[in-house]
Design an enzyme around this catalytic site. Sequence first.
Site, PDB file in Angstrom:
ATOM      1  N   HIS A 112       0.798  -1.237   0.000  1.00  0.00           N
ATOM      2  CA  HIS A 112       0.000   0.000   0.000  1.00  0.00           C
ATOM      3  C   HIS A 112       0.828   1.283   0.000  1.00  0.00           C
ATOM      4  O   HIS A 112       0.535   2.239   0.744  1.00  0.00           O
ATOM      5  CB  HIS A 112      -0.958   0.000   1.186  1.00  0.00           C
ATOM      6  CG  HIS A 112      -2.027  -1.065   1.117  1.00  0.00           C
ATOM      7  ND1 HIS A 112      -2.517  -1.576  -0.065  1.00  0.00           N
ATOM      8  CD2 HIS A 112      -2.704  -1.724   2.106  1.00  0.00           C
ATOM      9  CE1 HIS A 112      -3.450  -2.473   0.192  1.00  0.00           C
ATOM     10  NE2 HIS A 112      -3.582  -2.590   1.494  1.00  0.00           N
ATOM     11  N   HIS A 154      -9.628   2.050   0.521  1.00  0.00           N
ATOM     12  CA  HIS A 154      -9.589   0.916   1.446  1.00  0.00           C
ATOM     13  C   HIS A 154     -10.727   0.940   2.474  1.00  0.00           C
ATOM     14  O   HIS A 154     -10.521   0.603   3.648  1.00  0.00           O
ATOM     15  CB  HIS A 154      -8.232   0.893   2.144  1.00  0.00           C
ATOM     16  CG  HIS A 154      -7.736  -0.472   2.459  1.00  0.00           C
ATOM     17  ND1 HIS A 154      -8.387  -1.307   3.336  1.00  0.00           N
ATOM     18  CD2 HIS A 154      -6.673  -1.157   1.999  1.00  0.00           C
ATOM     19  CE1 HIS A 154      -7.703  -2.446   3.414  1.00  0.00           C
ATOM     20  NE2 HIS A 154      -6.668  -2.389   2.617  1.00  0.00           N
ATOM     21  N   GLU A 184     -11.532  -3.659  -3.075  1.00  0.00           N
ATOM     22  CA  GLU A 184     -10.596  -2.653  -3.585  1.00  0.00           C
ATOM     23  C   GLU A 184     -10.415  -2.846  -5.088  1.00  0.00           C
ATOM     24  O   GLU A 184      -9.861  -3.849  -5.521  1.00  0.00           O
ATOM     25  CB  GLU A 184      -9.249  -2.806  -2.880  1.00  0.00           C
ATOM     26  CG  GLU A 184      -9.319  -2.651  -1.378  1.00  0.00           C
ATOM     27  CD  GLU A 184      -8.186  -3.384  -0.668  1.00  0.00           C
ATOM     28  OE1 GLU A 184      -7.035  -2.946  -0.785  1.00  0.00           O
ATOM     29  OE2 GLU A 184      -8.461  -4.409  -0.026  1.00  0.00           O
TER      30      GLU A 184
HETATM   31  C1  BGC Z   1      -4.470  -6.503   1.833  1.00  0.00           C
HETATM   32  C2  BGC Z   1      -4.335  -7.277   3.126  1.00  0.00           C
HETATM   33  C3  BGC Z   1      -3.940  -6.320   4.219  1.00  0.00           C
HETATM   34  C4  BGC Z   1      -4.986  -5.252   4.307  1.00  0.00           C
HETATM   35  C5  BGC Z   1      -4.725  -4.220   5.352  1.00  0.00           C
HETATM   36  C6  BGC Z   1      -5.516  -5.475   2.023  1.00  0.00           C
HETATM   37  O1  BGC Z   1      -5.654  -4.721   0.862  1.00  0.00           O
HETATM   38  O2  BGC Z   1      -4.757  -7.333   0.755  1.00  0.00           O
HETATM   39  O3  BGC Z   1      -3.403  -8.318   2.997  1.00  0.00           O
HETATM   40  O4  BGC Z   1      -3.817  -6.980   5.439  1.00  0.00           O
HETATM   41  O5  BGC Z   1      -5.107  -4.605   3.067  1.00  0.00           O
HETATM   42  O6  BGC Z   1      -3.455  -3.752   5.295  1.00  0.00           O
END
Ligand code: BGC
Length: 381
Positions: free
Chosen positions: A137, A211, A346
């Site tokens: 991210h 998110h 997402e």
């Molecule tokens: C990811 C997860 C992660 C979460 C929070 C999601 O987009 O795929 O693996 O734990 O975000 O960080």
Amino acid sequence: MTVPLAAAALLAGSLLGVPASASASGPTIAKEAFGALPDGTKIERYTLGSGHGMKARILTYGGTVQSLDVPDRRGRSGNIALGFGTLDGYLSDAFTTENPYFGALIGRYGNRIGGARFALDGKTYKLPANDGDNSLHGGAKGFDKRVWKAHPVKDKDGVSLSLTYVSPDGEEGYPGTLRTTVTYTVTRGNDLRIRYQATTDKPTVVNLTNHTYFNLAGEGSGDTYDHKIQINASRYTPVDSTLIPTGELASVHGTPLDFTRPHTIGERIRDGHQQMVYGRGYDHNFVLDGTGMKLAARVTAPATGRVMEVRTDQPGLQFYSGNFLTGRLVGTGGTMYRQGDGFCLETQHFPDSPNKPQFPSTTLRPGQTYDSTSVYSFSTS
Ligand code: BGC
């Protein structure tokens, strides 16, 4: 200082060129103070109302969807997005350690880049690893932790908030100055539309998403395992034990990842399939069927009748069932969030695309514009 909401609405109304009386019955937008960062930077919260029971509250911190009120089948509006009532919640050690990214804008690269490195035009770029050996991210201080400049925008279908952030060349290891604009629109028809736009001055990679964790039975009401979900994907990208795609596009057929017909989230969540074990449940990128703007997923909650449909022009959808929520965080309504209490859908390019030439490209070059739209539509059944 908190700006009274009514006064803020007036101000925003005048900014939009809409008489205050008109905003009472139709779409509305209002601004208020939402605290300050430790360095004194003031954070604002904008409330975008559809005039039909939907309200999205968005922070200039992280471009975060802090709450999202939508009507249930009896017409009662309630918050369906996980988050916190105050800025402190987003700045706390517990939140930044668990790092669930509640409601935030994610950039420069949504999901993981394997080995926290990629090569572009023959040059290797190293990124800070913040998820084992991988980059997740956007790195240690991604777009979710930046302060965005907000501009309310008049829109023919509703009200919009345009957020801009200029990410300097080399930030979090990524090349190029990335000028990013994300526009949230709440329409009269109870859609939350998110348009992502970006340009660069050097070749780079980009994958932007949001998110938000949804619970259509209501934020803080427990797990979402009774929600039924359908995903318009006959393939997915299998991952290794660190959640990096193997590079294969595999059929969902015969696996717990087959949502081509509706299934509840909980029905197969403890299935011993290797992919489910790796994700501790659902944490997978689905390869959406079709091209252009298309229906990606439809979710229904039996208890409230709320229905959410997700449309996107992106090729992938990360379905994450909130597996890593541990109970350490107490949300907006005062209850703690445990595993499965919210799920994310997402819209995105596939994880680790910069290292997977066979995946659709995430490269953005000078002169090109990254321009992508996803829509979350709410109704009841
Ligand atoms: C990811 C997860 C992660 C979460 C929070 C999601 O987009 O795929 O693996 O734990 O975000 O960080």
